[in-house]
Design a protein around this motif. Structure first.
Motif, PDB file in Angstrom:
ATOM      1  N   ALA A 261       0.822  -1.211   0.000  1.00  0.00           N
ATOM      2  CA  ALA A 261       0.000   0.000   0.000  1.00  0.00           C
ATOM      3  C   ALA A 261       0.859   1.266   0.000  1.00  0.00           C
ATOM      4  O   ALA A 261       0.513   2.258  -0.641  1.00  0.00           O
ATOM      5  CB  ALA A 261      -0.940   0.002   1.203  1.00  0.00           C
TER       6      ALA A 261
ATOM      7  N   ALA B 227      -7.892  -1.098   5.180  1.00  0.00           N
ATOM      8  CA  ALA B 227      -8.386  -0.967   3.800  1.00  0.00           C
ATOM      9  C   ALA B 227      -9.049  -2.268   3.346  1.00  0.00           C
ATOM     10  O   ALA B 227     -10.066  -2.251   2.646  1.00  0.00           O
ATOM     11  CB  ALA B 227      -7.242  -0.596   2.857  1.00  0.00           C
ATOM     12  N   LEU B 231     -12.754  -2.842   2.128  1.00  0.00           N
ATOM     13  CA  LEU B 231     -13.071  -3.521   0.865  1.00  0.00           C
ATOM     14  C   LEU B 231     -14.114  -4.609   1.093  1.00  0.00           C
ATOM     15  O   LEU B 231     -15.008  -4.819   0.267  1.00  0.00           O
ATOM     16  CB  LEU B 231     -11.783  -4.107   0.273  1.00  0.00           C
ATOM     17  N   GLY B 240     -11.468   3.072  -3.835  1.00  0.00           N
ATOM     18  CA  GLY B 240     -10.826   3.187  -2.535  1.00  0.00           C
ATOM     19  C   GLY B 240      -9.672   4.172  -2.600  1.00  0.00           C
ATOM     20  O   GLY B 240      -8.724   3.960  -3.343  1.00  0.00           O
ATOM     21  N   LEU B 242      -6.440   5.529  -1.142  1.00  0.00           N
ATOM     22  CA  LEU B 242      -5.380   5.191  -0.186  1.00  0.00           C
ATOM     23  C   LEU B 242      -4.665   6.476   0.157  1.00  0.00           C
ATOM     24  O   LEU B 242      -3.833   6.967  -0.597  1.00  0.00           O
ATOM     25  CB  LEU B 242      -4.405   4.190  -0.806  1.00  0.00           C
ATOM     26  N   LEU B 259      -2.028  -5.043   0.747  1.00  0.00           N
ATOM     27  CA  LEU B 259      -3.359  -5.084   0.152  1.00  0.00           C
ATOM     28  C   LEU B 259      -3.490  -6.419  -0.573  1.00  0.00           C
ATOM     29  O   LEU B 259      -2.581  -6.808  -1.300  1.00  0.00           O
ATOM     30  CB  LEU B 259      -3.524  -3.959  -0.866  1.00  0.00           C
ATOM     31  N   VAL B 264      -8.904  -7.219  -4.355  1.00  0.00           N
ATOM     32  CA  VAL B 264      -9.055  -6.031  -5.208  1.00  0.00           C
ATOM     33  C   VAL B 264      -9.668  -6.419  -6.551  1.00  0.00           C
ATOM     34  O   VAL B 264     -10.598  -5.783  -7.046  1.00  0.00           O
ATOM     35  CB  VAL B 264      -7.696  -5.328  -5.419  1.00  0.00           C
ATOM     36  N   MET B 271      -8.099   1.121  -6.558  1.00  0.00           N
ATOM     37  CA  MET B 271      -7.345   1.584  -5.399  1.00  0.00           C
ATOM     38  C   MET B 271      -6.519   2.778  -5.857  1.00  0.00           C
ATOM     39  O   MET B 271      -5.687   2.649  -6.766  1.00  0.00           O
ATOM     40  CB  MET B 271      -6.436   0.474  -4.879  1.00  0.00           C
TER      41      MET B 271
END
Lengths: 337, 337
Positions: A261, B227, B231, B240, B242, B259, B264, B271
């Motif tokens: 991330a 996160a 999700l 999303g 970040l 992540l 995802v 993201m």
């Protein structure tokens, strides 16, 4: 008729010996549906995952009963579907490893045999091609000047993604593939500017050298780890398409899926998750556009071809080992019966 | 004049005792720059990371020499800058924990004291507010009907993000914060529809219950793990943002930033990595827009306030422990000298 099924439930990466032919009755035609004679059968990486129930929550096929799933091009031998006649050609995602397939309504698309070679609907005009198109044009929205990095670039998805990026105006397209033969396919047939062999020593330095300006788009097919490598050679604001995790499809254990991330934030990256199912309603649109590219010589495809349904387990095992060069495709029967 | 500096290089989460006041000469005015008297000083989570050289590659301040970095609002006492007069008010990111700051050209923005309370430029109109605005309006592009989840919702970034989402038409805004007092701030002052206390038992079930329709946007300030929780309560195609990894700023060791790429992809998530620096050129635009929201009573802010430069280390330690409720702000001197 002949069908290939699993000998037993799978827990490890599939090999040729996991499959067995059984004799099953010729299928009944479903109400509103069709029966087709299988002509071409597609072998795809995600099947390795799906056979173990690890793909999108789908149930794996029952051993000694269900056909192994696989996309097909077939010719209609019996129709109860409006607008579909005997002799028509169709594409179906759920044809499977068998001589004939019964397809309910909504589970097939009629093909125009004059628009493109029928076999092109396995691969470049099939689900891999639609995936590539969706990622490049709908998610990453590649336009003139983009610098595009694609891994598994010798594969049907990656090879098509790079070519479509070029068609959409990318200034540079760089691929990553395993071994010199695959890399030659990527540069010579698919026309990428460069291809980095990830099996060669110092490949990460070579990748960096091939992208001094940094990628503005990357298209990820392999793993989260590879996505992080792609991110490391990308410029700020890169759009990264997360298309697939083929390493995980093929491996036995749980794979590390970790995207860092902090690196995503630092690069101001957009990480875009792609599931091709969402683009099935646009398949005909893609086929029309891409058929033109094939006719104009702008979109090439390569096959790793074998003849006869009995050659399927061996070719699938080769795909699972990553040893195929070109899209694995089986000719189950002749185009003209 | 007085300045706070580090006693020694830091390796762990900062505490009040890590800082010491030193006496340094009143600064010279840089060519084209200004000297300001510090009025308000901002304390922000990222400083905990920056002091250890872990933030965006920036060098940490030298112990027993450099001021601890911090954004300020100040009044100009000396100007060699065109268009800036003695008595003008400015905002500067690099004012620091000291009574006066010398600011070179390009390192300050002139403020209109009539447009909004001066202290609002710490927090809601400052970098936290700009961050929230960038994430909600420029990355996630929140529009009517969006369902927005924000964590660290009692913080200056999170609280502002949720309120801006509401202003932009979000149908529902849900926050996550630590403890009942912070949650009350989030719902009662910031007007979120709900706030889930992550320190309470069963909070993940409560979060799921608060979002039966699934979030269409989440704004992540805390950690990759959080996160992934966001999700998991999001709908397909979620965007999303970040924004930050505050857990890592405050912790001593390396934090897991992972992540899950498979999640995802499965959610077809976008993201979106956010670094607020990119939006500095649009700061005045944001201040103009948000000042109107403050005047109209649409955008509230809360402070955890202390008086006097000497109260800075203790309030910063409180921030590092996550014990502050509202934006930490120090009044270093009076608005009118």
């Amino acid at each position: 008729m002949k069908r290939y099924t699993l000998k037993a439930a799978l827990s490890a990466t599939p090999v040729a010996e996991d499959f067995v032919a059984i004799d099953v009755p010729y299928p009944d035609c479903p109400p509103g549906g069709i029966v087709v004679r299988t002509i071409y059968l597609s072998l795809d990486p995600y099947i390795g995952s799906r056979l173990r129930g690890r793909h999108m929550g789908e149930t794996p096929p029952a051993p000694m009963a269900d056909a192994i799933p696989g996309a097909i091009v077939g010719q209609v031998v019996e129709s109860r579907a409006p607008g579909i006649a005997e002799g028509d050609y169709v594409h179906a995602m759920e044809g499977g490893w068998q001589e004939y397939a019964a397809l309910p309504p909504g589970h097939f698309r009629k093909l125009d045999p004059a628009a493109a070679p029928l076999r092109a609907h396995i691969g470049v005009l099939g689900m891999p091609g639609l995936t590539a198109w969706a990622g490049i044009t709908q998610l990453a929205k590649v336009t003139a000047g983009d610098v595009v990095l694609v891994d598994a670039a010798a594969g049907a998805v990656g090879g098509t993604a790079g070519q479509i990026a070029r068609i959409k105006g990318a200034a540079k397209v760089v691929g990553i593939a395993g071994g010199p033969e695959k890399c030659r396919l990527v540069t010579d047939t698919y026309g990428f500017d460069a291809c980095i062999d990830y099996k060669a020593e110092g490949w990460q330095a070579a990748l960096k050298e091939a992208l001094p300006e940094g990628a503005s788009v990357f298209f990820e097919n392999v793993s989260a780890e590879m996505a992080m490598t792609a991110l490391s050679v990308s410029r700020t604001y890169v759009r990264g398409v997360l298309c697939g995790l083929a390493d995980a499809y093929q491996s036995a254990g749980p794979a590390p899926h970790a995207l860092n991330a902090g690196a995503v934030i630092g690069k101001r990256a957009q990480m875009l998750g792609l599931v091709v199912y969402d683009f099935y309603p646009r398949w005909d649109e893609y086929v029309t556009e891409a058929s033109g590219w094939i006719r104009d010589g702008k979109l090439a495809f390569a096959e790793d071809h074998a003849d006869g349904l009995d050659s399927t387990p061996a070719l699938f095992g080769k795909l699972m080992r990553g040893a195929n060069v070109g899209k694995p495709i089986i000719t189950v029967s002749e185009e003209q019966a």
